[in-house]
Design a protein around this motif. Structure first.
Motif, short mmCIF file in Angstrom:
data_model
loop_
_atom_site.label_atom_id
_atom_site.label_comp_id
_atom_site.label_asym_id
_atom_site.label_seq_id
_atom_site.Cartn_x
_atom_site.Cartn_y
_atom_site.Cartn_z
N VAL A 248 0.84 -1.20 0.00
CA VAL A 248 0.00 0.00 0.00
C VAL A 248 0.87 1.25 0.00
CG1 VAL A 248 -1.67 1.34 1.35
CG2 VAL A 248 -1.98 -1.13 1.06
N GLU A 249 1.87 1.26 0.87
CA GLU A 249 2.73 2.45 1.00
C GLU A 249 3.43 2.80 -0.30
OE1 GLU A 249 6.67 3.64 3.54
OE2 GLU A 249 5.10 2.49 4.55
N LEU A 250 3.87 1.78 -1.05
CA LEU A 250 4.60 2.04 -2.30
C LEU A 250 3.67 2.06 -3.52
CD1 LEU A 250 7.88 0.01 -1.75
CD2 LEU A 250 7.42 2.42 -1.32
N GLY A 251 2.38 1.89 -3.30
CA GLY A 251 1.44 1.94 -4.42
C GLY A 251 1.72 0.89 -5.47
N VAL A 252 1.97 -0.32 -5.03
CA VAL A 252 2.36 -1.39 -5.95
C VAL A 252 1.25 -1.68 -6.96
CG1 VAL A 252 2.94 -3.84 -6.16
CG2 VAL A 252 4.00 -2.45 -4.37
N ALA A 253 0.04 -1.82 -6.49
CA ALA A 253 -1.05 -2.26 -7.38
C ALA A 253 -1.39 -1.20 -8.41
CB ALA A 253 -2.28 -2.58 -6.55
N GLN A 254 -1.60 -1.65 -9.62
CA GLN A 254 -2.13 -0.77 -10.65
C GLN A 254 -3.56 -1.22 -10.91
OE1 GLN A 254 0.64 0.50 -13.60
NE2 GLN A 254 -0.95 0.68 -15.15
N CYS A 255 -3.77 -2.27 -11.67
CA CYS A 255 -5.14 -2.79 -11.80
C CYS A 255 -5.48 -3.63 -10.57
CB CYS A 255 -5.33 -3.57 -13.08
SG CYS A 255 -4.85 -5.32 -13.02
N GLY A 256 -4.48 -4.27 -9.99
CA GLY A 256 -4.65 -5.01 -8.74
C GLY A 256 -5.03 -6.46 -8.89
N TYR A 257 -5.35 -6.92 -10.08
CA TYR A 257 -5.87 -8.28 -10.22
C TYR A 257 -4.89 -9.34 -9.75
CZ TYR A 257 -8.85 -11.98 -11.78
OH TYR A 257 -9.66 -13.08 -11.80
N CYS A 258 -3.64 -9.20 -10.06
CA CYS A 258 -2.64 -10.23 -9.72
C CYS A 258 -2.09 -10.08 -8.31
CB CYS A 258 -1.48 -10.17 -10.70
SG CYS A 258 -0.44 -8.68 -10.50
N GLN A 259 -2.43 -9.02 -7.64
CA GLN A 259 -1.72 -8.67 -6.41
C GLN A 259 -1.91 -9.67 -5.27
OE1 GLN A 259 0.70 -6.32 -6.43
NE2 GLN A 259 0.17 -6.33 -8.60
N ALA A 260 -3.05 -10.32 -5.16
CA ALA A 260 -3.21 -11.33 -4.10
C ALA A 260 -2.17 -12.43 -4.28
CB ALA A 260 -4.62 -11.90 -4.12
N GLY A 261 -2.01 -12.91 -5.50
CA GLY A 261 -1.01 -13.94 -5.76
C GLY A 261 0.40 -13.44 -5.57
N GLN A 262 0.65 -12.19 -5.97
CA GLN A 262 1.97 -11.60 -5.77
C GLN A 262 2.30 -11.54 -4.28
OE1 GLN A 262 4.07 -10.66 -8.21
NE2 GLN A 262 2.78 -10.36 -10.00
N ILE A 263 1.35 -11.07 -3.49
CA ILE A 263 1.57 -10.95 -2.04
C ILE A 263 1.80 -12.32 -1.42
CG2 ILE A 263 0.40 -10.39 0.15
CD1 ILE A 263 -0.78 -7.92 -1.37
N MET A 264 1.03 -13.31 -1.83
CA MET A 264 1.20 -14.65 -1.27
C MET A 264 2.59 -15.19 -1.58
SD MET A 264 -1.51 -15.18 0.45
CE MET A 264 -1.40 -16.91 0.86
N SER A 265 3.08 -14.97 -2.78
CA SER A 265 4.44 -15.42 -3.13
C SER A 265 5.49 -14.65 -2.35
CB SER A 265 4.68 -15.29 -4.64
OG SER A 265 3.88 -16.23 -5.33
N ALA A 266 5.27 -13.35 -2.18
CA ALA A 266 6.22 -12.52 -1.43
C ALA A 266 6.28 -12.94 0.04
CB ALA A 266 5.84 -11.05 -1.54
N VAL A 267 5.14 -13.22 0.63
CA VAL A 267 5.10 -13.66 2.03
C VAL A 267 5.85 -14.98 2.18
CG1 VAL A 267 3.58 -14.47 3.89
CG2 VAL A 267 3.01 -12.38 2.62
N ALA A 268 5.61 -15.93 1.27
CA ALA A 268 6.31 -17.21 1.34
C ALA A 268 7.82 -17.01 1.23
CB ALA A 268 5.81 -18.15 0.24
N LEU A 269 8.24 -16.13 0.33
CA LEU A 269 9.66 -15.84 0.17
C LEU A 269 10.25 -15.30 1.47
CD1 LEU A 269 12.35 -15.21 -1.31
CD2 LEU A 269 11.31 -13.02 -1.98
N LEU A 270 9.61 -14.30 2.06
CA LEU A 270 10.16 -13.67 3.27
C LEU A 270 10.14 -14.60 4.48
CD1 LEU A 270 8.83 -10.04 2.85
CD2 LEU A 270 11.17 -10.89 2.51
N LYS A 271 9.25 -15.55 4.49
CA LYS A 271 9.25 -16.53 5.58
C LYS A 271 10.40 -17.52 5.41
CE LYS A 271 4.52 -16.21 7.13
NZ LYS A 271 3.32 -16.95 7.50
N GLN A 272 10.75 -17.80 4.17
CA GLN A 272 11.83 -18.73 3.89
C GLN A 272 13.19 -18.02 3.89
OE1 GLN A 272 11.92 -20.43 -0.09
NE2 GLN A 272 12.75 -22.32 0.74
N GLN A 273 13.22 -16.80 3.37
CA GLN A 273 14.47 -16.04 3.22
C GLN A 273 14.21 -14.62 3.72
OE1 GLN A 273 17.71 -15.08 3.23
NE2 GLN A 273 17.88 -16.90 1.95
N PRO A 274 14.43 -14.35 5.02
CA PRO A 274 14.08 -13.05 5.59
C PRO A 274 14.84 -11.85 5.00
CG PRO A 274 14.43 -14.68 7.31
CD PRO A 274 14.86 -15.30 6.03
#
Length: 155
Positions: free
Chosen positions: A90-116
């Motif tokens: 939200v802070e960086l205004g990542v979403a444009q249309c926003g459709y893919c963002q749920a999947g993007q966030i889920m992949s990002a969360v998995a990454l940060l949990k595995q590789q902080p």
């Protein structure tokens, strides 16, 4: 009748075992945060976590889920890493249309949990199977880096 563990709660569904998890989430349970994109596990819009691993819900039959824990975008605000990632988005205004963002966030969360503390290369590798038709990749990378730095500072 099949019982799935979704976002920490047992949920009973009366659906054939070959039914993709995506359709159970959206059609049976009304959880529309997880999106349908391509239906072939190519775009990442339907990404959920199954026992913490990013998984494409569009091609994962519920029979393959078994008693594993399923987490969706709907639960990320209650997850420490998920909340920080969403705030960075939200802070960086990542979403444009926003459709893919749920999947993007889920992949990002998995990454940060595995590789902080992921490198740019690790971020690119973890996110390369999530497609953003609007091309917000630089903002996605920046949001992941911001979330990682905030999670490191919060320890």
């Amino acid at each position: 009748m099949t019982t799935l563990k979704i976002n920490g709660r047992p949920v009973a569904v009366d659906t054939p075992p070959e039914t993709p998890l995506l359709w159970v989430l959206r059609d049976e349970l009304g959880m529309t945060g997880t999106k349908f994109g391509c239906g072939m596990a190519l775009c990442g819009a339907c990404t959920v976590h199954i026992d913490g691993r990013p998984t494409r819900a569009c091609v994962t039959p519920i029979a393959a889920v078994g008693d594993q824990a399923v987490s969706t975008i709907d639960a990320m605000a209650d997850d420490r890493v998920g909340r920080v990632v969403q705030q960075a988005w939200v802070e960086l205004g990542v979403a444009q249309c926003g459709y893919c963002q749920a999947g993007q966030i889920m992949s990002a969360v998995a990454l940060l949990k595995q590789q902080p503390k992921p490198s740019e290369r690790q971020i690119d590798e973890a996110m390369n199977s999530n497609i953003c038709r609007c091309g917000t990749y630089p903002r996605i990378r920046a949001a992941i880096q911001l979330a990682a730095s905030r999670l490191q500072g919060a320890k």
